[in-house]
Design an enzyme around this catalytic site. Sequence first.
Site, PDB file in Angstrom:
ATOM      1  N   HIS A 185       6.838   4.198  12.412  1.00  0.00           N
ATOM      2  CA  HIS A 185       6.770   4.171  10.945  1.00  0.00           C
ATOM      3  C   HIS A 185       7.705   5.261  10.430  1.00  0.00           C
ATOM      4  O   HIS A 185       7.316   6.424  10.301  1.00  0.00           O
ATOM      5  CB  HIS A 185       5.318   4.443  10.509  1.00  0.00           C
ATOM      6  CG  HIS A 185       5.086   4.398   9.038  1.00  0.00           C
ATOM      7  ND1 HIS A 185       4.251   3.466   8.451  1.00  0.00           N
ATOM      8  CD2 HIS A 185       5.546   5.154   8.017  1.00  0.00           C
ATOM      9  CE1 HIS A 185       4.212   3.664   7.146  1.00  0.00           C
ATOM     10  NE2 HIS A 185       5.002   4.696   6.866  1.00  0.00           N
ATOM     11  N   ARG A 234       0.824  -1.211   0.000  1.00  0.00           N
ATOM     12  CA  ARG A 234       0.000   0.000   0.000  1.00  0.00           C
ATOM     13  C   ARG A 234       0.862   1.268   0.000  1.00  0.00           C
ATOM     14  O   ARG A 234       0.967   1.967  -0.999  1.00  0.00           O
ATOM     15  CB  ARG A 234      -0.936  -0.009   1.221  1.00  0.00           C
ATOM     16  CG  ARG A 234      -2.077   1.025   1.141  1.00  0.00           C
ATOM     17  CD  ARG A 234      -1.703   2.432   1.543  1.00  0.00           C
ATOM     18  NE  ARG A 234      -1.198   2.540   2.904  1.00  0.00           N
ATOM     19  CZ  ARG A 234      -0.739   3.664   3.420  1.00  0.00           C
ATOM     20  NH1 ARG A 234      -0.684   4.782   2.697  1.00  0.00           N
ATOM     21  NH2 ARG A 234      -0.280   3.694   4.670  1.00  0.00           N
ATOM     22  N   ASP A 235       1.541   1.533   1.090  1.00  0.00           N
ATOM     23  CA  ASP A 235       2.339   2.757   1.199  1.00  0.00           C
ATOM     24  C   ASP A 235       3.491   2.770   0.204  1.00  0.00           C
ATOM     25  O   ASP A 235       3.869   3.816  -0.312  1.00  0.00           O
ATOM     26  CB  ASP A 235       2.876   2.877   2.626  1.00  0.00           C
ATOM     27  CG  ASP A 235       3.439   4.249   2.936  1.00  0.00           C
ATOM     28  OD1 ASP A 235       3.065   5.212   2.244  1.00  0.00           O
ATOM     29  OD2 ASP A 235       4.259   4.358   3.856  1.00  0.00           O
ATOM     30  N   CYS A 248       7.331   9.975   0.842  1.00  0.00           N
ATOM     31  CA  CYS A 248       6.351  11.056   0.914  1.00  0.00           C
ATOM     32  C   CYS A 248       6.485  11.969  -0.301  1.00  0.00           C
ATOM     33  O   CYS A 248       7.551  12.542  -0.530  1.00  0.00           O
ATOM     34  CB  CYS A 248       6.549  11.863   2.192  1.00  0.00           C
ATOM     35  SG  CYS A 248       5.423  13.264   2.323  1.00  0.00           S
ATOM     36  N   ASN A 291      10.374   4.591   2.261  1.00  0.00           N
ATOM     37  CA  ASN A 291      10.297   3.974   3.575  1.00  0.00           C
ATOM     38  C   ASN A 291      11.588   3.236   3.882  1.00  0.00           C
ATOM     39  O   ASN A 291      12.380   2.934   2.989  1.00  0.00           O
ATOM     40  CB  ASN A 291       9.138   2.972   3.601  1.00  0.00           C
ATOM     41  CG  ASN A 291       7.790   3.634   3.552  1.00  0.00           C
ATOM     42  OD1 ASN A 291       7.362   4.248   4.519  1.00  0.00           O
ATOM     43  ND2 ASN A 291       7.096   3.516   2.438  1.00  0.00           N
ATOM     44  N   HIS A 304      10.536   6.942   7.763  1.00  0.00           N
ATOM     45  CA  HIS A 304      11.076   7.024   6.413  1.00  0.00           C
ATOM     46  C   HIS A 304      12.575   7.317   6.481  1.00  0.00           C
ATOM     47  O   HIS A 304      13.080   7.820   7.488  1.00  0.00           O
ATOM     48  CB  HIS A 304      10.340   8.095   5.609  1.00  0.00           C
ATOM     49  CG  HIS A 304       8.960   7.689   5.231  1.00  0.00           C
ATOM     50  ND1 HIS A 304       8.309   8.178   4.117  1.00  0.00           N
ATOM     51  CD2 HIS A 304       8.078   6.820   5.800  1.00  0.00           C
ATOM     52  CE1 HIS A 304       7.104   7.650   4.019  1.00  0.00           C
ATOM     53  NE2 HIS A 304       6.946   6.823   5.036  1.00  0.00           N
TER      54      HIS A 304
END
Length: 296
Positions: free
Chosen positions: A204, A12-13, A237, A246, A206
Amino acid sequence: MSRVRVVEVGPRDGLQNEPTAVATAVKLELIARLAAAGLRWIEPTAFVSPRWVPQMADHAELLAALEQTPGMHYPVLVPNLQGLERALEAGAREIAVFTAASESFTRRNINCGIDESLARFAPVIERAGARDIPVRGYVSCALGCPYEGAIAPTAVARVAERLAALGCAEISLGDTIGTGTPGQARAMVETVAERVPMARLAAHFHDTYGQALANLHAVIEAGVRTVDASVAGLGGCPYARGASGNVATEEVVYMLHGLGFDTGVDLPALVETARWIGERLGRPPSRLARALAPAD
């Protein structure tokens, strides 16, 4: 042996901002490979508008095709009640909602302020609770914002506390633009833990500034036992200049195993999965995948 739970967010991300469409079959194979490597929490998709996130347009088809076997967890991101209803129709058993500790980021990312976003989530979480569906809450910009700069740990704690009060079982704290450092990460987590138990917190982070592993180590020392990561370091992002994505799941697992933690993950199988998806997306391998590449 102490255990750290790894939540895989790559499907997903990691994929949501890919510029070219990734076939549903490729996404399903990626998820199957991740599960075969021992990952038990995999975020597969988001029930958001295809107009805003075209890469997630196949969310219903993808989730319906997943085999929901015992012990596997597939939380899907939902932005509102409409998204929740679509997710439930497709067979969702766990969901996630997202807001931020930055007012400016929240407005630019989901077109509303923090208070409004939480008000929007209240009926979503209530409806999910009535169906015994666990809800995960994301708090973005926990260590910095592209518009406001540094974010006070108390601001993160206030948002996390409100999500927990609404009924989120777990709160994932995100360094969305990857600017945090270990001291900042630990101070932020310890401040949040004064209002939400450490056992309900996840990290979470990055890797924009190359600090993600160090930051994870810092919060693990503080007591965090759930971490998010994206296979092959996919994602990042779109609002952060130079964002590299990530933190790579394979590098996180390597670090955790080196620290003596059990993850339940087969590292060689995970590295092979990272190479596989990287080849299909035309992405370079992570540092660990390069280091462990078979000799020619």
